[in-house]
Structures are given as C-alpha cells and as structure tokens.
Design a protein around this motif. Structure first.
Motif, PDB file in Angstrom:
ATOM      1  N   VAL A 170      24.955  -1.878  24.590  1.00  0.00           N
ATOM      2  CA  VAL A 170      23.709  -2.460  25.362  1.00  0.00           C
ATOM      3  C   VAL A 170      21.888  -2.729  25.240  1.00  0.00           C
ATOM      4  O   VAL A 170      21.493  -0.637  25.086  1.00  0.00           O
ATOM      5  N   SER A 171      21.765  -3.276  24.992  1.00  0.00           N
ATOM      6  CA  SER A 171      20.600  -3.637  24.987  1.00  0.00           C
ATOM      7  C   SER A 171      19.557  -4.000  25.464  1.00  0.00           C
ATOM      8  O   SER A 171      19.343  -4.923  26.257  1.00  0.00           O
ATOM      9  N   LEU A 172      18.315  -3.424  25.831  1.00  0.00           N
ATOM     10  CA  LEU A 172      17.078  -3.203  26.744  1.00  0.00           C
ATOM     11  C   LEU A 172      16.237  -3.442  26.617  1.00  0.00           C
ATOM     12  O   LEU A 172      15.448  -2.391  26.957  1.00  0.00           O
ATOM     13  N   PRO A 173      15.641  -4.216  25.364  1.00  0.00           N
ATOM     14  CA  PRO A 173      14.410  -4.272  25.293  1.00  0.00           C
ATOM     15  C   PRO A 173      13.433  -4.340  26.199  1.00  0.00           C
ATOM     16  O   PRO A 173      12.989  -4.502  27.667  1.00  0.00           O
ATOM     17  N   GLY A 174      12.666  -2.854  25.844  1.00  0.00           N
ATOM     18  CA  GLY A 174      11.223  -2.869  26.290  1.00  0.00           C
ATOM     19  C   GLY A 174      11.574  -2.077  27.475  1.00  0.00           C
ATOM     20  O   GLY A 174      10.274  -1.330  27.695  1.00  0.00           O
ATOM     21  N   PRO A 180      14.598  -5.973  31.373  1.00  0.00           N
ATOM     22  CA  PRO A 180      14.453  -7.548  30.947  1.00  0.00           C
ATOM     23  C   PRO A 180      15.367  -8.777  30.046  1.00  0.00           C
ATOM     24  O   PRO A 180      16.575  -8.804  30.715  1.00  0.00           O
ATOM     25  N   GLN A 181      14.411  -9.626  30.536  1.00  0.00           N
ATOM     26  CA  GLN A 181      15.692 -10.678  30.379  1.00  0.00           C
ATOM     27  C   GLN A 181      16.303 -11.302  28.986  1.00  0.00           C
ATOM     28  O   GLN A 181      17.539 -12.466  29.710  1.00  0.00           O
ATOM     29  N   ASP A 182      15.709 -10.282  27.982  1.00  0.00           N
ATOM     30  CA  ASP A 182      16.818 -10.773  26.556  1.00  0.00           C
ATOM     31  C   ASP A 182      18.017  -9.459  26.984  1.00  0.00           C
ATOM     32  O   ASP A 182      18.775  -9.464  25.977  1.00  0.00           O
ATOM     33  N   LEU A 183      18.381  -9.111  28.346  1.00  0.00           N
ATOM     34  CA  LEU A 183      18.935  -7.632  28.029  1.00  0.00           C
ATOM     35  C   LEU A 183      20.702  -8.278  27.421  1.00  0.00           C
ATOM     36  O   LEU A 183      21.207  -9.652  27.714  1.00  0.00           O
ATOM     37  N   ALA A 184      21.786  -7.673  27.083  1.00  0.00           N
ATOM     38  CA  ALA A 184      22.425  -8.081  26.233  1.00  0.00           C
ATOM     39  C   ALA A 184      23.023  -7.109  25.691  1.00  0.00           C
ATOM     40  O   ALA A 184      22.929  -5.886  25.919  1.00  0.00           O
ATOM     41  N   ILE A 185      24.622  -7.411  25.955  1.00  0.00           N
ATOM     42  CA  ILE A 185      25.193  -6.177  25.158  1.00  0.00           C
ATOM     43  C   ILE A 185      26.419  -7.056  24.607  1.00  0.00           C
ATOM     44  O   ILE A 185      27.108  -7.801  24.249  1.00  0.00           O
ATOM     45  N   ASP A 186      26.422  -6.063  23.228  1.00  0.00           N
ATOM     46  CA  ASP A 186      27.583  -6.535  21.950  1.00  0.00           C
ATOM     47  C   ASP A 186      29.119  -5.752  22.509  1.00  0.00           C
ATOM     48  O   ASP A 186      29.254  -4.048  22.301  1.00  0.00           O
ATOM     49  N   ALA A 187      30.252  -5.876  23.394  1.00  0.00           N
ATOM     50  CA  ALA A 187      31.388  -5.683  23.652  1.00  0.00           C
ATOM     51  C   ALA A 187      31.953  -5.019  22.582  1.00  0.00           C
ATOM     52  O   ALA A 187      32.372  -6.483  21.447  1.00  0.00           O
ATOM     53  N   GLU A 188      32.622  -4.257  21.982  1.00  0.00           N
ATOM     54  CA  GLU A 188      33.591  -4.232  21.030  1.00  0.00           C
ATOM     55  C   GLU A 188      35.235  -3.378  22.489  1.00  0.00           C
ATOM     56  O   GLU A 188      34.815  -2.295  22.652  1.00  0.00           O
ATOM     57  N   VAL A 189      36.296  -4.729  21.332  1.00  0.00           N
ATOM     58  CA  VAL A 189      37.421  -3.319  21.949  1.00  0.00           C
ATOM     59  C   VAL A 189      38.152  -3.528  20.800  1.00  0.00           C
ATOM     60  O   VAL A 189      38.904  -4.471  20.196  1.00  0.00           O
TER      61      VAL A 189
END
Length: 139
Positions: free
Chosen positions: A101-105, A75-84
């Motif tokens: 990890v967000s992979l909408p749709g 998806p074009q709007d894939l995103a990662i919210d990383a926490e360390v």
C-alpha cells in the motif's frame, strides 16, 4: 467460527464454464471474461488476478471508510500493488496475499494505524483471516 451477515446489502452473481480455461460472465453483463491458467498461454485472466484486483479494490474502500470515521485525509494518489501467490500445500493448493500500500505524503504512524484498522473492517481481510497468509505492507 462462521460469521453470519446481519443483512445482505448486495449479491454478486457470475456464471462460469470451463474452469481455469473457460469463461465467466456476471448476470448484469458488466463482466464477461475469458479465463486462462496462470503462467500458460492464453488471452484470458485467471482467478488469482481477479482476487488481487477484488481484494485491493475492497481494501481501498475499507481505508476510505476508516478515514471518514477518523477524519483522516487520504492522498489522492493512494494505490495498492496486490500480489496473490498460488502454490501447493500438503495435499492441496493454496494462495497467499501481499498488499503493498502506497500512501504518499501521509505520516507513517498515521498511515500504519489506518491500514491496521482497514484490515479489521475489509470483507476480504475478514474472509481470509486465519485461513491464508496475508501481509499488508506500507511502502
């Protein structure tokens, strides 16, 4: 077991002074930042934030490489919210990582298979495997 590189594709170089309360600059000048200890006043970033940004960017690159090989569409709007996380260990300090990890749709089973494969090829994943707790979560 130490992994040896077959070939060096790139070498990052940074000059750092002052540690967690200092400054770091890359040899090409593209990154020139002030550093501040985590959770304390200051107008700099910290190594944990830099690690979160680097690992998540690298992991997206690994997902793209896996998707290209498997002919999957990301998806074009894939995103990662990383926490360390930073915390004490017996006699030292350590870190732990969560990659949300967000992979909408995207089909959930296909998305999970992609994440599993990316976790095997990502250089950061390979560097941390067996050394720190890393969770790759499909959200």
């Amino acid at each position: 077991m130490t992994t040896k590189l077959d070939k060096v594709l790139y070498t990052a170089k940074a000059h750092t002074t002052g540690g967690r309360d200092g400054q770091s600059r890359t040899d090409d000048g593209r990154l020139d930042i002030k550093l501040s200890p985590p959770g304390q006043p200051g107008n700099g970033t910290n190594p944990e934030q830099l690690f979160a940004a680097g690992y998540s960017a690298c992991f997206i690159g690994a997902m793209k490489a896996v998707a290209a090989k498997t002919k999957a569409t990301l998806p074009q709007d894939l995103a990662i919210d990383a926490e360390v996380d930073l915390g004490p260990t017996p006699g030292a300090y350590g870190i732990a990582v969560r990659m949300n990890v967000s992979l909408p749709g995207m089909d959930r089973a296909a998305a999970q298979a992609l994440l599993d494969a990316a976790h095997q090829v990502c250089p950061y994943s390979n560097a941390t495997r067996g050394n720190i707790d890393v969770a790759i979560n499909l959200v």
